[in-house]
Write a protein that holds these residues in place. Structure first.
Motif, PDB file in Angstrom:
ATOM      1  N   GLU A  73       0.832  -1.211   0.000  1.00 45.71           N
ATOM      2  CA  GLU A  73       0.000   0.000   0.000  1.00 45.71           C
ATOM      3  C   GLU A  73       0.863   1.256   0.000  1.00 45.71           C
ATOM      4  N   ILE A  74       1.931   1.249   0.767  1.00 47.47           N
ATOM      5  CA  ILE A  74       2.844   2.396   0.796  1.00 47.47           C
ATOM      6  C   ILE A  74       3.432   2.634  -0.588  1.00 47.47           C
ATOM      7  N   VAL A  75       3.835   1.558  -1.248  1.00 50.46           N
ATOM      8  CA  VAL A  75       4.401   1.670  -2.594  1.00 50.46           C
ATOM      9  C   VAL A  75       3.357   2.207  -3.564  1.00 50.46           C
ATOM     10  N   ARG A  76       2.146   1.680  -3.493  1.00 52.66           N
ATOM     11  CA  ARG A  76       1.079   2.131  -4.395  1.00 52.66           C
ATOM     12  C   ARG A  76       0.821   3.624  -4.224  1.00 52.66           C
ATOM     13  N   GLU A  77       0.782   4.073  -2.994  1.00 50.26           N
ATOM     14  CA  GLU A  77       0.530   5.491  -2.725  1.00 50.26           C
ATOM     15  C   GLU A  77       1.688   6.377  -3.168  1.00 50.26           C
ATOM     16  N   ALA A  78       2.904   5.872  -3.087  1.00 48.41           N
ATOM     17  CA  ALA A  78       4.084   6.687  -3.391  1.00 48.41           C
ATOM     18  C   ALA A  78       4.379   6.784  -4.888  1.00 48.41           C
ATOM     19  N   LEU A  79       3.994   5.762  -5.641  1.00 49.16           N
ATOM     20  CA  LEU A  79       4.371   5.728  -7.054  1.00 49.16           C
ATOM     21  C   LEU A  79       3.348   6.401  -7.953  1.00 49.16           C
ATOM     22  N   PRO A  80       3.790   7.353  -8.741  1.00 48.48           N
ATOM     23  CA  PRO A  80       2.893   7.877  -9.782  1.00 48.48           C
ATOM     24  C   PRO A  80       2.555   6.743 -10.749  1.00 48.48           C
ATOM     25  N   GLU A  81       1.398   6.804 -11.353  1.00 47.35           N
ATOM     26  CA  GLU A  81       0.940   5.729 -12.241  1.00 47.35           C
ATOM     27  C   GLU A  81       1.941   5.431 -13.350  1.00 47.35           C
ATOM     28  N   LYS A  82       2.653   6.438 -13.825  1.00 52.17           N
ATOM     29  CA  LYS A  82       3.599   6.208 -14.923  1.00 52.17           C
ATOM     30  C   LYS A  82       4.733   5.264 -14.526  1.00 52.17           C
ATOM     31  N   GLU A 104       6.638 -18.164  -3.969  1.00 52.50           N
ATOM     32  CA  GLU A 104       6.466 -16.923  -3.206  1.00 52.50           C
ATOM     33  C   GLU A 104       6.653 -15.704  -4.105  1.00 52.50           C
ATOM     34  N   GLU A 105       7.604 -15.797  -5.032  1.00 56.44           N
ATOM     35  CA  GLU A 105       7.865 -14.692  -5.942  1.00 56.44           C
ATOM     36  C   GLU A 105       6.704 -14.512  -6.924  1.00 56.44           C
ATOM     37  N   ILE A 106       6.169 -15.616  -7.398  1.00 60.23           N
ATOM     38  CA  ILE A 106       4.998 -15.546  -8.286  1.00 60.23           C
ATOM     39  C   ILE A 106       3.834 -14.892  -7.560  1.00 60.23           C
ATOM     40  N   ARG A 107       3.623 -15.282  -6.322  1.00 58.61           N
ATOM     41  CA  ARG A 107       2.517 -14.709  -5.537  1.00 58.61           C
ATOM     42  C   ARG A 107       2.715 -13.207  -5.330  1.00 58.61           C
ATOM     43  N   LEU A 108       3.942 -12.784  -5.025  1.00 54.17           N
ATOM     44  CA  LEU A 108       4.197 -11.350  -4.846  1.00 54.17           C
ATOM     45  C   LEU A 108       3.971 -10.599  -6.156  1.00 54.17           C
ATOM     46  N   LEU A 109       4.364 -11.174  -7.273  1.00 50.31           N
ATOM     47  CA  LEU A 109       4.102 -10.537  -8.562  1.00 50.31           C
ATOM     48  C   LEU A 109       2.602 -10.358  -8.786  1.00 50.31           C
ATOM     49  N   GLN A 110       1.819 -11.368  -8.411  1.00 47.44           N
ATOM     50  CA  GLN A 110       0.359 -11.259  -8.535  1.00 47.44           C
ATOM     51  C   GLN A 110      -0.187 -10.147  -7.642  1.00 47.44           C
ATOM     52  N   LEU A 111       0.289 -10.099  -6.405  1.00 45.00           N
ATOM     53  CA  LEU A 111      -0.159  -9.055  -5.469  1.00 45.00           C
ATOM     54  C   LEU A 111       0.218  -7.667  -5.970  1.00 45.00           C
ATOM     55  N   LEU A 112       1.431  -7.547  -6.475  1.00 41.38           N
ATOM     56  CA  LEU A 112       1.894  -6.266  -6.996  1.00 41.38           C
ATOM     57  C   LEU A 112       1.077  -5.853  -8.220  1.00 41.38           C
ATOM     58  N   ARG A 113       0.844  -6.784  -9.113  1.00 40.58           N
ATOM     59  CA  ARG A 113       0.032  -6.505 -10.307  1.00 40.58           C
ATOM     60  C   ARG A 113      -1.354  -6.001  -9.904  1.00 40.58           C
ATOM     61  N   ASP A 114      -1.977  -6.690  -8.965  1.00 40.81           N
ATOM     62  CA  ASP A 114      -3.321  -6.303  -8.525  1.00 40.81           C
ATOM     63  C   ASP A 114      -3.310  -4.954  -7.810  1.00 40.81           C
ATOM     64  N   ARG A 115      -2.338  -4.750  -6.930  1.00 40.63           N
ATOM     65  CA  ARG A 115      -2.287  -3.507  -6.149  1.00 40.63           C
ATOM     66  C   ARG A 115      -2.037  -2.302  -7.047  1.00 40.63           C
ATOM     67  N   LEU A 116      -1.229  -2.495  -8.092  1.00 37.89           N
ATOM     68  CA  LEU A 116      -0.913  -1.381  -8.992  1.00 37.89           C
ATOM     69  C   LEU A 116      -1.888  -1.270 -10.154  1.00 37.89           C
ATOM     70  N   GLY A 117      -2.844  -2.182 -10.235  1.00 39.12           N
ATOM     71  CA  GLY A 117      -3.864  -2.108 -11.278  1.00 39.12           C
ATOM     72  C   GLY A 117      -3.331  -2.377 -12.674  1.00 39.12           C
ATOM     73  N   LEU A 118      -2.369  -3.271 -12.784  1.00 35.22           N
ATOM     74  CA  LEU A 118      -1.794  -3.601 -14.087  1.00 35.22           C
ATOM     75  C   LEU A 118      -2.575  -4.740 -14.741  1.00 35.22           C
ATOM     76  N   ASP A 119      -2.685  -4.690 -16.059  1.00 41.12           N
ATOM     77  CA  ASP A 119      -3.404  -5.760 -16.738  1.00 41.12           C
ATOM     78  C   ASP A 119      -2.475  -6.956 -16.979  1.00 41.12           C
ATOM     79  N   LYS A 120      -3.095  -8.121 -17.096  1.00 39.88           N
ATOM     80  CA  LYS A 120      -2.335  -9.361 -17.222  1.00 39.88           C
ATOM     81  C   LYS A 120      -1.499  -9.414 -18.496  1.00 39.88           C
ATOM     82  N   LEU A 121      -1.995  -8.847 -19.574  1.00 42.94           N
ATOM     83  CA  LEU A 121      -1.264  -8.880 -20.834  1.00 42.94           C
ATOM     84  C   LEU A 121       0.037  -8.068 -20.735  1.00 42.94           C
ATOM     85  N   THR A 122      -0.032  -6.905 -20.139  1.00 41.59           N
ATOM     86  CA  THR A 122       1.167  -6.089 -19.942  1.00 41.59           C
ATOM     87  C   THR A 122       2.172  -6.829 -19.068  1.00 41.59           C
ATOM     88  N   CYS A 123       1.691  -7.423 -18.000  1.00 40.59           N
ATOM     89  CA  CYS A 123       2.584  -8.150 -17.092  1.00 40.59           C
ATOM     90  C   CYS A 123       3.209  -9.353 -17.792  1.00 40.59           C
TER      91      CYS A 123
END
Length: 136
Positions: A73-82, A104-123
């Motif tokens: 959450e801290i990262v999401r709030e700190a990072l501009p969308e770009k 564990e790394e795959i799971r964190l990537l999923q959490l990060l993708r969801d938290r930052l609102g990234l689409d699956k194709l881009t990821c």
């Protein structure tokens, strides 16, 4: 809650989280963080001498109760969308540094993708690019 981070700090937090998610911060992963900070344009103007301090700060916060969720959450709030895709790409770089992607790394990537609102194709494209770079 922690005060707002700079985008440099938030991106470093992402890399440290990825490195620490399997409870082992390998030398390869830490070396890769240092190299990325040295040469990527997104880190222009960053004081590299503070890298170790930021890494320790992040590690300490991750160890706290609900640390990972709070850090995301801290990262999401700190990072501009770009910089959302950049954060994901950096996480993938660190995950791939030791040539093994753990659950564990795959799971964190999923959490990060969801938290930052990234689409699956881009990821998927970011992940595919990393696979191509690290292929032997």
């Amino acid at each position: 809650m922690q005060p707002s981070l700079s985008h440099h700090e938030a991106l470093i937090y992402v890399m440290v989280m990825m490195s620490a998610v399997d409870r082992e911060m390998s030398d390869d992963e830490f070396a890769r963080i240092g190299r990325l900070v040295q040469f990527l344009p997104v880190f222009d103007g960053f004081d590299e001498d503070s890298l170790v301090h930021i890494g320790h700060e992040c590690s300490a916060q991750l160890a706290a109760p609900e640390g990972l969720d709070i850090m995301l959450e801290i990262v999401r709030e700190a990072l501009p969308e770009k910089f959302h895709e950049t954060a994901y790409a950096l996480a993938v770089e660190i995950a791939a540094a030791d040539q093994r992607i753990r659950n564990e790394e795959i799971r964190l990537l999923q959490l990060l993708r969801d938290r930052l609102g990234l689409d699956k194709l881009t990821c998927a494209a970011i992940e595919r690019g990393a696979l191509a770079r690290f292929r032997r």
